[in-house]
Design an enzyme around this catalytic site. Structure first.
Site, PDB file in Angstrom:
ATOM      1  CE1 TYR A  68      -9.490  -2.770   0.272  1.00  0.00           C
ATOM      2  CE2 TYR A  68      -8.516  -0.908  -0.872  1.00  0.00           C
ATOM      3  CZ  TYR A  68      -8.380  -2.027  -0.070  1.00  0.00           C
ATOM      4  OH  TYR A  68      -7.139  -2.412   0.379  1.00  0.00           O
ATOM      5  CB  THR A 109      -7.324  -5.426   9.956  1.00  0.00           C
ATOM      6  OG1 THR A 109      -7.822  -6.599   9.302  1.00  0.00           O
ATOM      7  CG2 THR A 109      -7.648  -4.197   9.142  1.00  0.00           C
ATOM      8  CG  PHE A 132     -13.227   1.886   7.014  1.00  0.00           C
ATOM      9  CD1 PHE A 132     -12.781   1.260   5.856  1.00  0.00           C
ATOM     10  CD2 PHE A 132     -13.866   1.123   7.982  1.00  0.00           C
ATOM     11  CE1 PHE A 132     -12.970  -0.105   5.657  1.00  0.00           C
ATOM     12  CE2 PHE A 132     -14.059  -0.248   7.788  1.00  0.00           C
ATOM     13  CZ  PHE A 132     -13.603  -0.853   6.623  1.00  0.00           C
ATOM     14  CG  ASN A 165      -3.743  -2.118   6.907  1.00  0.00           C
ATOM     15  OD1 ASN A 165      -3.626  -1.820   5.732  1.00  0.00           O
ATOM     16  ND2 ASN A 165      -4.793  -2.778   7.372  1.00  0.00           N
ATOM     17  CD  GLU A 212      -9.119  -8.937  -3.597  1.00  0.00           C
ATOM     18  OE1 GLU A 212      -9.955  -8.608  -2.739  1.00  0.00           O
ATOM     19  OE2 GLU A 212      -7.965  -9.320  -3.305  1.00  0.00           O
ATOM     20  NE  ARG A 272      -2.553  -5.484   7.208  1.00  0.00           N
ATOM     21  CZ  ARG A 272      -3.706  -6.006   6.834  1.00  0.00           C
ATOM     22  NH1 ARG A 272      -4.257  -6.985   7.540  1.00  0.00           N
ATOM     23  NH2 ARG A 272      -4.320  -5.561   5.760  1.00  0.00           N
ATOM     24  NE  ARG A 274      -6.445 -11.968   5.504  1.00  0.00           N
ATOM     25  CZ  ARG A 274      -7.104 -10.800   5.486  1.00  0.00           C
ATOM     26  NH1 ARG A 274      -7.253 -10.125   4.351  1.00  0.00           N
ATOM     27  NH2 ARG A 274      -7.586 -10.291   6.574  1.00  0.00           N
ATOM     28  CE  LYS A 277      -4.030  -2.142   2.256  1.00  0.00           C
ATOM     29  NZ  LYS A 277      -5.019  -2.024   3.355  1.00  0.00           N
ATOM     30  CG  HIS A 296      -5.485  -6.164  -0.337  1.00  0.00           C
ATOM     31  ND1 HIS A 296      -6.719  -6.061   0.238  1.00  0.00           N
ATOM     32  CD2 HIS A 296      -5.594  -7.111  -1.321  1.00  0.00           C
ATOM     33  CE1 HIS A 296      -7.562  -6.895  -0.370  1.00  0.00           C
ATOM     34  NE2 HIS A 296      -6.896  -7.541  -1.315  1.00  0.00           N
TER      35      HIS A 296
END
Ligand code: ADP
Ligand code: MG
Length: 140
Positions: free
Chosen positions: A51, A93, A59, A114, A128, A104, A87, A11, A117
């Site tokens: 998203y 998150t 948010f 964070n 995706e 993270r 993950r 990100k 993704h």
């Protein structure tokens, strides 16, 4: 366990702080193989489509603004059980709740900014990956 592919994004908070190499090192150390990768800069509208599942969340606007605030690196990771593996190495998150040794925990600035993704299931991974990559760009 079957070989899977998952979509990963580094990100804007992480590309800005020059963390791409360190994040890729952690993904590869978790046995995830990069089979496609590119650096792009999303528009607000493109982030909004990606998203869309979060459209009703408070948010959502902040998230789309953040994800279009600078360059990102989108990549496809391949491994046995790649979705869960990615993950796990990403961490929770909210970085306050992320386990030690996760990306993270190491790098995230906040629950919003964070650093990474990762797809959350087989269906979302396929959708995706298809949003960012053509079949010819996936080189396993
Ligand atoms: P994950 O990225 O761990 O799958 P979600 O799918 O729930 O998490 O949320 C997508 C992204 O939206 C998060 O990674 C984060 O950037 C942002 N986000 C989630 N919850 C919040 C929140 N409470 N406040 C601000 N941003 C959030
Ligand atoms: Mg998610």
């Amino acid at each position: 366990m079957a070989i899977e592919r998952t979509l990963s994004i580094i990100k804007p908070d992480a590309t800005k702080r020059n963390l791409n190499g360190r994040i890729v090192t952690m993904l590869e150390a978790a046995s995830l193989r990069i089979v496609a990768q590119k650096r792009i800069h999303l528009t607000m509208a493109q982030a909004g489509v990606f998203y869309a599942v979060h459209k009703a969340r408070p948010f959502y606007d902040e998230l789309c603004e953040f994800m279009s605030s600078g360059p990102i690196v989108v990549q496809v990771l391949e491994a046995e059980d790649a979705i869960a593996k990615n993950r796990a190495v990403m961490g929770a998150t909210n970085p306050d709740q992320a386990a030690p040794g996760t990306i993270r925990k190491a790098f995230a600035l906040s629950i919003g900014e964070n650093s990474v993704h990762g797809s959350d299931g087989a269906d979302t991974a396929a959708a995706e990956i298809g949003y960012f990559f053509a079949g010819l760009e996936l080189v396993g």
